[in-house]
Design a protein around this motif. Sequence first.
Motif, PDB file in Angstrom:
ATOM      1  N   PRO A   1       8.182   6.788   2.085  1.00  0.00           N
ATOM      2  CA  PRO A   1       6.840   6.965   1.533  1.00  0.00           C
ATOM      3  C   PRO A   1       5.992   7.891   2.399  1.00  0.00           C
ATOM      4  O   PRO A   1       6.276   8.096   3.589  1.00  0.00           O
ATOM      5  CB  PRO A   1       6.282   5.544   1.544  1.00  0.00           C
TER       6      PRO A   1
ATOM      7  N   SER B   1       2.419   4.745  -0.998  1.00  0.00           N
ATOM      8  CA  SER B   1       2.041   5.995  -1.659  1.00  0.00           C
ATOM      9  C   SER B   1       3.073   7.069  -1.345  1.00  0.00           C
ATOM     10  O   SER B   1       3.711   7.051  -0.288  1.00  0.00           O
ATOM     11  CB  SER B   1       0.663   6.471  -1.197  1.00  0.00           C
ATOM     12  N   LYS B   2       3.235   7.997  -2.289  1.00  0.00           N
ATOM     13  CA  LYS B   2       4.140   9.120  -2.099  1.00  0.00           C
ATOM     14  C   LYS B   2       3.506  10.348  -2.735  1.00  0.00           C
ATOM     15  O   LYS B   2       3.110  10.323  -3.909  1.00  0.00           O
ATOM     16  CB  LYS B   2       5.499   8.851  -2.751  1.00  0.00           C
ATOM     17  N   SER B   3       3.402  11.430  -1.955  1.00  0.00           N
ATOM     18  CA  SER B   3       2.828  12.666  -2.467  1.00  0.00           C
ATOM     19  C   SER B   3       3.675  13.850  -2.031  1.00  0.00           C
ATOM     20  O   SER B   3       4.430  13.778  -1.051  1.00  0.00           O
ATOM     21  CB  SER B   3       1.382  12.832  -1.989  1.00  0.00           C
TER      22      SER B   3
ATOM     23  N   ASN C   1       0.737   5.761  -5.928  1.00  0.00           N
ATOM     24  CA  ASN C   1      -0.520   5.649  -5.208  1.00  0.00           C
ATOM     25  C   ASN C   1      -0.897   4.186  -4.970  1.00  0.00           C
ATOM     26  O   ASN C   1      -1.221   3.461  -5.904  1.00  0.00           O
ATOM     27  CB  ASN C   1      -1.624   6.355  -6.003  1.00  0.00           C
ATOM     28  N   ASN C   2      -0.768   3.767  -3.711  1.00  0.00           N
ATOM     29  CA  ASN C   2      -1.251   2.451  -3.285  1.00  0.00           C
ATOM     30  C   ASN C   2      -0.606   1.304  -4.070  1.00  0.00           C
ATOM     31  O   ASN C   2      -1.273   0.405  -4.563  1.00  0.00           O
ATOM     32  CB  ASN C   2      -2.779   2.374  -3.413  1.00  0.00           C
TER      33      ASN C   2
ATOM     34  N   GLY D   1       1.490   6.984 -11.439  1.00  0.00           N
ATOM     35  CA  GLY D   1       1.683   6.508 -10.092  1.00  0.00           C
ATOM     36  C   GLY D   1       0.938   5.237  -9.743  1.00  0.00           C
ATOM     37  O   GLY D   1       0.940   4.806  -8.582  1.00  0.00           O
ATOM     38  N   LEU D   2       0.306   4.608 -10.737  1.00  0.00           N
ATOM     39  CA  LEU D   2      -0.478   3.404 -10.497  1.00  0.00           C
ATOM     40  C   LEU D   2      -0.004   2.284 -11.418  1.00  0.00           C
ATOM     41  O   LEU D   2       0.481   2.543 -12.521  1.00  0.00           O
ATOM     42  CB  LEU D   2      -1.966   3.665 -10.780  1.00  0.00           C
TER      43      LEU D   2
ATOM     44  N   GLU E   1       0.148  13.476  -6.228  1.00  0.00           N
ATOM     45  CA  GLU E   1       0.355  12.053  -5.962  1.00  0.00           C
ATOM     46  C   GLU E   1       1.349  11.501  -6.987  1.00  0.00           C
ATOM     47  O   GLU E   1       1.050  11.455  -8.180  1.00  0.00           O
ATOM     48  CB  GLU E   1      -0.968  11.295  -6.057  1.00  0.00           C
TER      49      GLU E   1
ATOM     50  N   ASP F   1       0.823  -1.213   0.000  1.00  0.00           N
ATOM     51  CA  ASP F   1       0.000   0.000   0.000  1.00  0.00           C
ATOM     52  C   ASP F   1       0.858   1.264   0.000  1.00  0.00           C
ATOM     53  O   ASP F   1       0.602   2.208   0.754  1.00  0.00           O
ATOM     54  CB  ASP F   1      -0.950   0.007   1.195  1.00  0.00           C
TER      55      ASP F   1
END
Length: 226
Positions: free
Chosen positions: A59, A10-12, A24-25, A220-221, A21, A8
């Motif tokens: 992250p 994520s990095k923003s 993401n996940n 990001g996915l 983002e 899971d």
Amino acid sequence: MSKLECKDLSKSFSISGDTIEVINNINLSITEGDKVAITGKSGAGKSTLLQILASLDSPTSGRVYLDQTDFASLSNDGLSQIRLHNFGFVYQFHHLVPEFSALENVAMPLMLRRESNFKDVKRQAEYLLDRVGLSHRMEHKPGELSGGERQRVALARALVTKPAVVLADEPTGNLDRKTALSIFELLTDLKKELNMAMLIVTHDEQLAQSADSILHMQDGLWIDQP
């Protein structure tokens, strides 16, 4: 059997009040002997993901584990030890020390570990340089080598510690097609010989075909979540 995984992830970033983002996940697991390519256009989040998996960035949320050790539980020194003893790094730009010979550049990670005497270190560095076809260039400095030769030195340096995982970020991005193909073939051969896990970020779909599996990233996915 060594296993690198993230859960899971994520990095923003916050820019001028807006949240961007970058990844993401994301979930990923790679074990000893795997060769996985991550592809996608520039800005897809590939390099950011690799930096986090390498413990070079943290992250916003989610976890990274190596053999069930949670990176979030480690100090900066602990993370440095993880990198030194478990990871090998290959980048688009070789990052060799210009004042050092090819042999000295390859030997440096072993010297930093202080686990071997100089004779053993030299022998291991010489072996890897021979494996990448540079036995005749060991005493040459980076400025005296071609781009492909410098990348081969960087590859030997990444492998000299026999890492559990090799993380490669666009390792052929600045090379011509013929040299790029030879580097990818060499990566494949050495992965089999040393039985390590290998995670390669590349925008080149053709070169990615040499991997055991290919993951595609966009905005990001994962396009197809593993």
